[in-house]
Write a protein that holds these residues in place. Structure first.
Motif, PDB file in Angstrom:
ATOM      1  N   GLU A   1     -20.338  75.780   7.218  1.00 42.94           N
ATOM      2  CA  GLU A   1     -20.163  75.538   8.639  1.00 42.94           C
ATOM      3  C   GLU A   1     -18.750  75.967   9.007  1.00 42.94           C
ATOM      4  O   GLU A   1     -17.798  75.704   8.264  1.00 42.94           O
ATOM      5  CB  GLU A   1     -20.375  74.064   8.975  1.00 42.94           C
ATOM      6  CG  GLU A   1     -21.817  73.601   8.800  1.00 42.94           C
ATOM      7  CD  GLU A   1     -21.995  72.154   9.223  1.00 42.94           C
ATOM      8  OE1 GLU A   1     -20.998  71.520   9.639  1.00 42.94           O
ATOM      9  OE2 GLU A   1     -23.125  71.647   9.127  1.00 42.94           O
TER      10      GLU A   1
ATOM     11  N   ARG B   1     -17.064  62.942  10.568  1.00 39.36           N
ATOM     12  CA  ARG B   1     -17.370  63.564  11.862  1.00 39.36           C
ATOM     13  C   ARG B   1     -17.792  65.008  11.612  1.00 39.36           C
ATOM     14  O   ARG B   1     -17.595  65.570  10.539  1.00 39.36           O
ATOM     15  CB  ARG B   1     -16.120  63.540  12.755  1.00 39.36           C
ATOM     16  CG  ARG B   1     -15.499  62.164  12.968  1.00 39.36           C
ATOM     17  CD  ARG B   1     -16.276  61.338  13.954  1.00 39.36           C
ATOM     18  NE  ARG B   1     -16.193  61.888  15.301  1.00 39.36           N
ATOM     19  CZ  ARG B   1     -15.245  61.546  16.180  1.00 39.36           C
ATOM     20  NH1 ARG B   1     -14.302  60.664  15.841  1.00 39.36           N
ATOM     21  NH2 ARG B   1     -15.235  62.065  17.393  1.00 39.36           N
ATOM     22  N   SER B   2     -18.355  65.641  12.619  1.00 38.31           N
ATOM     23  CA  SER B   2     -18.740  67.048  12.488  1.00 38.31           C
ATOM     24  C   SER B   2     -17.495  67.911  12.315  1.00 38.31           C
ATOM     25  O   SER B   2     -16.374  67.510  12.654  1.00 38.31           O
ATOM     26  CB  SER B   2     -19.505  67.504  13.732  1.00 38.31           C
ATOM     27  OG  SER B   2     -18.631  67.617  14.839  1.00 38.31           O
ATOM     28  N   ILE B   3     -17.683  69.105  11.792  1.00 41.00           N
ATOM     29  CA  ILE B   3     -16.559  70.019  11.594  1.00 41.00           C
ATOM     30  C   ILE B   3     -15.930  70.388  12.939  1.00 41.00           C
ATOM     31  O   ILE B   3     -14.711  70.546  13.045  1.00 41.00           O
ATOM     32  CB  ILE B   3     -17.010  71.286  10.812  1.00 41.00           C
ATOM     33  CG1 ILE B   3     -15.790  72.018  10.226  1.00 41.00           C
ATOM     34  CG2 ILE B   3     -17.850  72.208  11.646  1.00 41.00           C
ATOM     35  CD1 ILE B   3     -15.145  71.319   9.080  1.00 41.00           C
ATOM     36  N   ASN B   4     -16.744  70.482  13.983  1.00 42.75           N
ATOM     37  CA  ASN B   4     -16.218  70.764  15.320  1.00 42.75           C
ATOM     38  C   ASN B   4     -15.351  69.614  15.824  1.00 42.75           C
ATOM     39  O   ASN B   4     -14.272  69.847  16.407  1.00 42.75           O
ATOM     40  CB  ASN B   4     -17.359  71.012  16.309  1.00 42.75           C
ATOM     41  CG  ASN B   4     -18.028  72.353  16.097  1.00 42.75           C
ATOM     42  OD1 ASN B   4     -17.618  73.132  15.240  1.00 42.75           O
ATOM     43  ND2 ASN B   4     -19.058  72.621  16.878  1.00 42.75           N
ATOM     44  N   ASP B   5     -15.809  68.390  15.622  1.00 41.70           N
ATOM     45  CA  ASP B   5     -15.032  67.222  16.057  1.00 41.70           C
ATOM     46  C   ASP B   5     -13.686  67.176  15.340  1.00 41.70           C
ATOM     47  O   ASP B   5     -12.644  66.938  15.956  1.00 41.70           O
ATOM     48  CB  ASP B   5     -15.797  65.924  15.785  1.00 41.70           C
ATOM     49  CG  ASP B   5     -16.917  65.682  16.785  1.00 41.70           C
ATOM     50  OD1 ASP B   5     -16.950  66.392  17.818  1.00 41.70           O
ATOM     51  OD2 ASP B   5     -17.756  64.797  16.533  1.00 41.70           O
TER      52      ASP B   5
ATOM     53  N   ASP C   1     -16.244  74.830   6.131  1.00 43.20           N
ATOM     54  CA  ASP C   1     -16.765  73.690   5.369  1.00 43.20           C
ATOM     55  C   ASP C   1     -17.807  74.190   4.376  1.00 43.20           C
ATOM     56  O   ASP C   1     -18.870  74.675   4.763  1.00 43.20           O
ATOM     57  CB  ASP C   1     -17.385  72.674   6.339  1.00 43.20           C
ATOM     58  CG  ASP C   1     -17.731  71.354   5.660  1.00 43.20           C
ATOM     59  OD1 ASP C   1     -17.615  71.277   4.420  1.00 43.20           O
ATOM     60  OD2 ASP C   1     -18.131  70.416   6.365  1.00 43.20           O
TER      61      ASP C   1
ATOM     62  N   LYS D   1     -20.429  73.244   2.451  1.00 42.16           N
ATOM     63  CA  LYS D   1     -21.309  72.086   2.354  1.00 42.16           C
ATOM     64  C   LYS D   1     -21.995  72.023   1.003  1.00 42.16           C
ATOM     65  O   LYS D   1     -22.338  73.033   0.399  1.00 42.16           O
ATOM     66  CB  LYS D   1     -22.376  72.153   3.452  1.00 42.16           C
ATOM     67  CG  LYS D   1     -21.815  72.204   4.859  1.00 42.16           C
ATOM     68  CD  LYS D   1     -21.132  70.921   5.245  1.00 42.16           C
ATOM     69  CE  LYS D   1     -22.128  69.817   5.485  1.00 42.16           C
ATOM     70  NZ  LYS D   1     -21.464  68.558   5.925  1.00 42.16           N
TER      71      LYS D   1
END
Length: 252
Positions: A2, A211-215, A239, A241
């Motif tokens: 990601e 949290r998400s990678i965007n967050d 990321d 994963k």
């Protein structure tokens, strides 16, 4: 994988940062981040030239191993260095333009990082954040020679004075680092607008959050702004994963 990538003008009148990712014929990823310098419009031209030219050439490649990729990167970063140098010398309004560069290439189970200047690469693994690159600044060169301490380097009046950059001299030396990919790890590329505004402990704390990678990317940028960063702020998070079906192999 990601990927999060974002650049923000911050408190500057113009954004001289540029970031992008590219895949080649074998789906081998490269991320390139540049922080331009020079007069009005010069720095942003240099950074965009470097990212897009190197990235577009990367798209037509395929590599067997990291040695082959390092040789290619050394050649093409230096070709772009020469191109920026020629353009800067040809137009008076672009005189003195240049850019930092930090690039990360994923070849098989290895990550190659190359850098010139003070844009950085960090590796976050098992809740530990490691700075991969060394800043090519006058203050950091003094620190490496043992002439000043790390704390003195942080506050040195020439801490932002680059000793190496793309487009200023006809030939440039690139630092390369090679390390193995790891499941559930994050590679972070950033300009000094982020690294000067967020301490390592806070970076690590933010990257640890569920949290998400965007967050997490946006929170890093928000903290740089909140902490008074006066430069453009750019970050790229990759990321790696964990792949539950990988049976011990590296995740895709």
């Amino acid at each position: 994988m990601e990927i999060f990538k974002k650049t923000l003008i911050g408190k500057r009148s113009i954004n001289q940062d540029y970031v992008e990712t590219f895949l080649n014929k074998e789906n081998q990823l490269i991320a390139i981040l540049c922080d331009g310098m020079g007069g009005h419009k010069a720095g942003d031209i240099a950074s965009e030239m470097a990212v897009l030219q190197i990235g577009n050439h990367w798209s037509a490649t395929s590599f067997i191993d990291s040695d082959e990729a390092i040789e290619w990167l050394d050649q093409h970063i230096n070709l772009e260095n020469q191109r920026i140098y020629r353009v800067a010398k040809s137009y008076s309004d672009l005189d003195g333009m240049g850019t930092t560069i930090v690039a990360a290439a994923y070849i098989n189970n290895e990550i190659i990082v190359g850098n010139i200047g003070d844009s950085r690469a960090y590796h976050f693994k098992q809740k530990e954040l490691t700075l991969i690159t060394e800043d090519h600044t006058f203050a950091n060169e003094l620190r490496l020679k043992g002439e000043i301490s790390e704390e003195e380097a942080k506050n040195h009046r020439q801490r932002h004075t680059l000793t190496r950059s793309l487009g200023v001299l006809k030939k440039v030396e690139i630092d390369f680092f090679v390390f193995e990919k790891a499941d559930d790890s994050i590679l972070m590329l950033c300009s000094d607008g982020l690294s000067n505004g967020v301490e390592n402990d806070l970076m690590s704390s933010i990257l640890t959050r569920p949290r998400s990678i965007n967050d997490r990317g946006n929170i890093l940028i928000e903290n740089a702004l909140r902490n008074g960063s006066t430069d453009n702020i750019t970050v790229c998070l990759i990321d790696n994963k964990f792949n539950a079906n990988s049976e011990g192999k590296e995740g895709k």
